[in-house]
Write a protein that holds these residues in place. Structure first.
Motif, mmCIF file in Angstrom:
data_model
loop_
_atom_site.group_PDB
_atom_site.id
_atom_site.type_symbol
_atom_site.label_atom_id
_atom_site.label_comp_id
_atom_site.label_asym_id
_atom_site.label_seq_id
_atom_site.Cartn_x
_atom_site.Cartn_y
_atom_site.Cartn_z
ATOM 1 N N GLN A 310 0.951 -1.287 -0.140
ATOM 2 C CA GLN A 310 0.176 0.068 0.132
ATOM 3 C C GLN A 310 0.996 1.276 -0.006
ATOM 4 N N LEU A 311 1.995 1.228 0.232
ATOM 5 C CA LEU A 311 3.132 2.239 0.355
ATOM 6 C C LEU A 311 4.268 1.691 -0.367
ATOM 7 N N GLN A 312 5.130 2.713 -1.051
ATOM 8 C CA GLN A 312 6.203 2.355 -1.619
ATOM 9 C C GLN A 312 7.236 3.184 -1.280
ATOM 10 N N PRO A 313 7.929 3.469 -0.091
ATOM 11 C CA PRO A 313 8.612 4.552 0.381
ATOM 12 C C PRO A 313 10.021 4.661 -0.446
ATOM 13 N N GLU A 314 10.499 3.277 -1.055
ATOM 14 C CA GLU A 314 11.812 3.370 -1.316
ATOM 15 C C GLU A 314 11.971 4.139 -2.520
ATOM 16 N N LYS A 315 10.963 4.451 -3.426
ATOM 17 C CA LYS A 315 10.890 5.248 -4.711
ATOM 18 C C LYS A 315 11.254 6.815 -4.422
ATOM 19 N N TYR A 316 11.314 7.165 -2.914
ATOM 20 C CA TYR A 316 11.708 8.566 -2.600
ATOM 21 C C TYR A 316 13.142 8.741 -2.164
ATOM 22 N N ILE A 317 13.843 7.309 -2.501
ATOM 23 C CA ILE A 317 15.256 7.444 -1.957
ATOM 24 C C ILE A 317 16.113 8.041 -3.333
ATOM 25 N N THR A 318 16.635 9.258 -3.101
ATOM 26 C CA THR A 318 17.486 9.588 -4.221
ATOM 27 C C THR A 318 19.122 8.968 -4.488
ATOM 28 N N LYS A 319 19.488 8.786 -3.339
ATOM 29 C CA LYS A 319 20.765 8.126 -3.298
ATOM 30 C C LYS A 319 21.189 7.481 -2.068
ATOM 31 N N GLU A 320 21.931 6.456 -2.142
ATOM 32 C CA GLU A 320 22.562 5.690 -1.041
ATOM 33 C C GLU A 320 23.793 5.933 -0.849
#
Length: 347
Positions: A310-320
């Motif tokens: 229901q949520l996909q927070p990983e798409k907001y990670i710009t860089k690791e």
């Protein structure tokens, strides 16, 4: 082990520290992923008198238990865990009412306890006793679990504001927190979600990542006029200030509908005085709410939503980043070059 340490004012460095050991009621985790939040960035830019020098900072993480005390129940070696960092006492009036984030004796990972920007961290016994340690579902990645805590803070605000089916929602700021608010508002049944932002980069990211979002460039558009246009002249049912700018508190009252609910989510520098018009609150019968941190149950709710897709927070990670690159991550966040940064201390 390597650790990112706050040494007072604006003094930060990576130090060699002794790896922590578990006591009879604590555990040690290997940090798999740790994310940087807005409070961390403000501490980096301005210092923080609430944090004693010598503290390892950071509080958003996912880790694997590598050592565990004999008195810790319900967990075992190899478990992946996430922590609600605001740890209540369990006995004061707010804790007894279930508002552990409002504890009269609150202690927080990265503030009173050493934090997550390190290769290993000791989870204090009180975190286990108060239920602040959460198992991470198998299908949730370490990155996603680290981002569950800030999303849980947004959930706390949304539950206080009671977003309902058909509401119109206006959000100041389109950073990770603003985007989390938008996602949760849509999930709660909001008919229209509008977001106000000054950064061209964040405007592009929000439009790309959040289907149905209306993003208003507050540098080039009149926010009041645009909100009124989008709401048939009524204003927004719910207004959320997801940025640290005092003026948006004033603007929030102006764009709110009669009987609107306003969440002052983003903390602002200074004493916070002089931004609210009491007459606006009085004559429009507005509800104005504050919010701070989150409870463990809200963290678990977000983890469940992520596990269910229901949520996909990983798409907001710009860089690791590796831990050795954490200063770069802070600078990139401070300059607005990235949306969300995740640190991997084990790289």
């Amino acid at each position: 082990m390597k650790a990112f340490v706050y040494n007072g004012e604006k003094n930060f460095c990576i130090e060699d520290r002794e790896k922590p050991s578990a006591s009879k009621d604590s555990a040690v985790i290997k940090i798999e992923a740790a994310s940087i939040c807005g409070t961390d960035v403000r501490t980096f830019a301005n210092g923080n008198p609430k944090i004693n020098p010598g503290r390892i900072i950071g509080h958003e993480c996912c880790g694997t238990i590598v050592e565990i005390g004999a008195e810790v129940s319900g967990f075992a070696l190899g478990d992946r865990v996430q922590i609600a960092p605001a740890i209540g006492c369990g006995e004061c009036r707010p804790c007894q009412k279930g508002h552990t984030n409002m504890c009269d004796y609150l202690r927080t990972i990265g503030f009173e306890f050493d934090g997550v920007f390190a290769e290993y961290m000791e989870i204090p016994g009180d975190a286990f006793r108060q239920g602040n340690v959460n198992q991470v579902p198998e299908n949730v990645t370490a990155n996603e679990a680290a981002l569950a805590e800030p999303m849980a803070c947004a959930l706390n605000a949304q539950q206080i504001c009671n977003i309902r089916e058909g509401d119109t929602v206006a959000i100041f700021g389109s950073g990770f927190i603003g985007c989390s608010h938008a996602e949760l508002a849509f999930a709660a049944g909001a008919a229209k979600v509008m977001m106000m932002e000054v950064s061209d980069f964040r405007i592009r990211e929000a439009r790309e990542l959040i289907p149905g979002i209306i993003v208003i460039n507050s540098r080039t558009e009149n926010c009041y006029d645009r909100i009124m246009e989008e709401t048939d002249g009524n204003g927004a049912d719910v207004v959320i200030t997801a940025c640290s700018v005092g003026k948006v508190h004033t603007d929030a009252l102006k764009i709110a509908a009669k009987h609107g609910r306003i969440c002052l989510f983003g903390g602002i520098p200074g004493d916070g005085k002089g931004f609210l018009d009491s007459n606006d609150i009085h004559y429009k019968e507005l509800g104005v709410f504050g919010v701070h941190a989150s409870t463990s149950s809200q963290n678990r709710e977000i983890l469940e939503k992520i596990a269910k897709g229901q949520l996909q927070p990983e798409k907001y990670i710009t860089k690791e980043y590796a831990l050795e690159e954490i200063m770069d991550a802070y600078e990139h966040l401070k300059s607005g070059q990235i949306l969300k940064a995740v640190i991997h201390p084990q790289r």
